[in-house]
Design an enzyme around this catalytic site. Structure first.
Site, PDB file in Angstrom:
ATOM      1  N   ARG A  43       0.823  -1.217   0.000  1.00 41.39           N
ATOM      2  CA  ARG A  43       0.000   0.000   0.000  1.00 41.39           C
ATOM      3  C   ARG A  43       0.852   1.259   0.000  1.00 41.39           C
ATOM      4  O   ARG A  43       0.583   2.206  -0.718  1.00 41.39           O
ATOM      5  CB  ARG A  43      -0.904   0.018   1.239  1.00 41.39           C
ATOM      6  CG  ARG A  43      -1.997  -1.014   1.233  1.00 41.39           C
ATOM      7  CD  ARG A  43      -2.851  -0.914   2.474  1.00 41.39           C
ATOM      8  NE  ARG A  43      -2.090  -1.132   3.690  1.00 41.39           N
ATOM      9  CZ  ARG A  43      -2.577  -1.000   4.919  1.00 41.39           C
ATOM     10  NH1 ARG A  43      -3.831  -0.610   5.085  1.00 41.39           N
ATOM     11  NH2 ARG A  43      -1.837  -1.260   5.968  1.00 41.39           N
ATOM     12  N   ARG A  52       7.466   2.516   1.750  1.00 39.08           N
ATOM     13  CA  ARG A  52       7.813   1.219   2.344  1.00 39.08           C
ATOM     14  C   ARG A  52       8.038   0.161   1.272  1.00 39.08           C
ATOM     15  O   ARG A  52       8.937  -0.681   1.390  1.00 39.08           O
ATOM     16  CB  ARG A  52       6.709   0.769   3.300  1.00 39.08           C
ATOM     17  CG  ARG A  52       6.617   1.621   4.564  1.00 39.08           C
ATOM     18  CD  ARG A  52       5.495   1.159   5.466  1.00 39.08           C
ATOM     19  NE  ARG A  52       5.405   1.983   6.667  1.00 39.08           N
ATOM     20  CZ  ARG A  52       4.476   1.852   7.589  1.00 39.08           C
ATOM     21  NH1 ARG A  52       3.533   0.913   7.465  1.00 39.08           N
ATOM     22  NH2 ARG A  52       4.465   2.638   8.647  1.00 39.08           N
ATOM     23  N   TYR A  61      -9.980 -12.756  13.579  1.00 38.67           N
ATOM     24  CA  TYR A  61      -8.931 -13.227  12.668  1.00 38.67           C
ATOM     25  C   TYR A  61      -9.172 -14.693  12.308  1.00 38.67           C
ATOM     26  O   TYR A  61      -9.122 -15.069  11.141  1.00 38.67           O
ATOM     27  CB  TYR A  61      -7.561 -13.060  13.327  1.00 38.67           C
ATOM     28  CG  TYR A  61      -6.406 -13.531  12.479  1.00 38.67           C
ATOM     29  CD1 TYR A  61      -5.898 -12.730  11.460  1.00 38.67           C
ATOM     30  CD2 TYR A  61      -5.811 -14.772  12.695  1.00 38.67           C
ATOM     31  CE1 TYR A  61      -4.833 -13.161  10.674  1.00 38.67           C
ATOM     32  CE2 TYR A  61      -4.749 -15.207  11.921  1.00 38.67           C
ATOM     33  CZ  TYR A  61      -4.262 -14.394  10.911  1.00 38.67           C
ATOM     34  OH  TYR A  61      -3.208 -14.829  10.134  1.00 38.67           O
ATOM     35  N   LYS A  70     -10.076 -16.198   8.555  1.00 35.18           N
ATOM     36  CA  LYS A  70      -9.216 -17.150   7.841  1.00 35.18           C
ATOM     37  C   LYS A  70      -9.954 -18.455   7.551  1.00 35.18           C
ATOM     38  O   LYS A  70      -9.707 -19.091   6.525  1.00 35.18           O
ATOM     39  CB  LYS A  70      -7.948 -17.406   8.650  1.00 35.18           C
ATOM     40  CG  LYS A  70      -7.023 -16.194   8.741  1.00 35.18           C
ATOM     41  CD  LYS A  70      -6.558 -15.713   7.375  1.00 35.18           C
ATOM     42  CE  LYS A  70      -5.515 -14.617   7.468  1.00 35.18           C
ATOM     43  NZ  LYS A  70      -5.031 -14.156   6.159  1.00 35.18           N
TER      44      LYS A  70
END
Length: 289
Positions: free
Chosen positions: A45, A49, A210, A214
């Protein structure tokens, strides 16, 4: 310049994603799929970085020693491109670029981008987590599939946290019986509704956004693979767990290095997996869900 093979890695500016890019470059020369020059897109994004990660790889001692990159006499090249999988416009911009740059198609995508939020599981945590790890990853998966060459590969990085032992028997059976993405999405919606009402445990879900995201990704990847195969596609579509890796996401508590965690996603991208599709992998082996 044309390339024999082209791959994409999402969320690749650090951690497992960065290690996946490194290992792709290191392992490609000995891969049975090696057919010449290889381009890897490192996507992230944040531009600074992403470009910083690219620079680190270009100066990486391991890659230099192996002479893996073209700048050192190898056959692999790494390029940065901006991509935010939670932004549909970003996905469209990148895929349009890929169509223009690689009209013959690309060979694989490793969807590694994901989040794990801290704090109590509430409506916002669940909405944000499912938004990235489930809905956005599937949106990206569908878009990238249209770019894959015949026998191309899509690898969604999931987690053993999404295995079904933590769900009630009813919810577990619904996951296992799911045939379509819509079936799995209904489960995600039911989880969101249960959390909104403060009753996720009574509804058969763990209080873990999370883990549920997943589980959803594993189930939806399986359903997508089945659907594509029924429609005559030869793409190989699988999900995998990198293991408990020492990264920011695990707050430094992981037992694997990022390079060790990269092995299964890279295996699914570069090795002969005997036509496997719709399966869940860990430690380079198919796992029971």
């Amino acid at each position: 310049m044309s390339y024999s093979r082209v791959g994409v890695v999402t969320g690749a500016n650090k951690g497992i994603g960065l290690a996946i890019v490194r290992q792709l470059a290191l392992q490609y020369p000995k891969s049975p799929l090696n057919s010449g020059s290889f381009l890897i897109y490192l996507t992230a994004r944040d531009k600074s970085r992403g470009e910083g990660a690219l620079k680190d790889l270009q100066e990486d001692a391991q890659l230099k020693k192996a002479k893996a990159l073209k700048v050192d006499g190898g056959i692999s090249e790494i390029k940065y491109h901006a991509l935010d999988v939670t932004d549909i416009n970003s996905i469209k911009t990148f895929t349009e670029y890929l169509k223009q740059a690689h009209g013959e198609g690309i060979d694989f995508v490793i969807n590694n981008a994901g989040i794990a939020m801290n704090g109590f599981v509430d409506t916002n945590v669940v909405k944000t987590t499912l938004g990235c790890n489930y809905y956005s990853t599937l949106e990206a998966s569908h878009t990238f599939l249209s770019l894959l060459k015949p026998h191309g590969r899509l690898i969604n990085v999931a987690s053993t946290a999404g295995k079904l032992g933590q769900f009630s028997e009813e919810i577990r059976n619904r996951f296992l019986a799911s045939k379509t993405e819509a079936d799995v999405t209904d489960l995600m919606k039911d989880f969101q509704s249960a959390v909104d009402a403060g009753r996720e445990k009574e509804a058969g879900f763990p209080s873990a956004a999370y883990a549920v995201s997943k589980a959803g990704l594993i189930g939806a990847t399986r359903a997508l693979a089945y659907s594509e195969k029924e429609n005559g596609s030869t793409a190989l579509i699988n999900s995998c767990c990198p293991g408990y890796v020492n990264t920011d996401m695990t707050k430094g508590n992981g037992v694997k290095t990022p390079d060790e965690g990269a092995q299964t996603p890279v295996f699914l991208a570069l090795q002969d997996i005997k036509g496997a599709t719709g399966t869940f992998w860990r430690n380079e082996q198919v796992q029971e869900w």
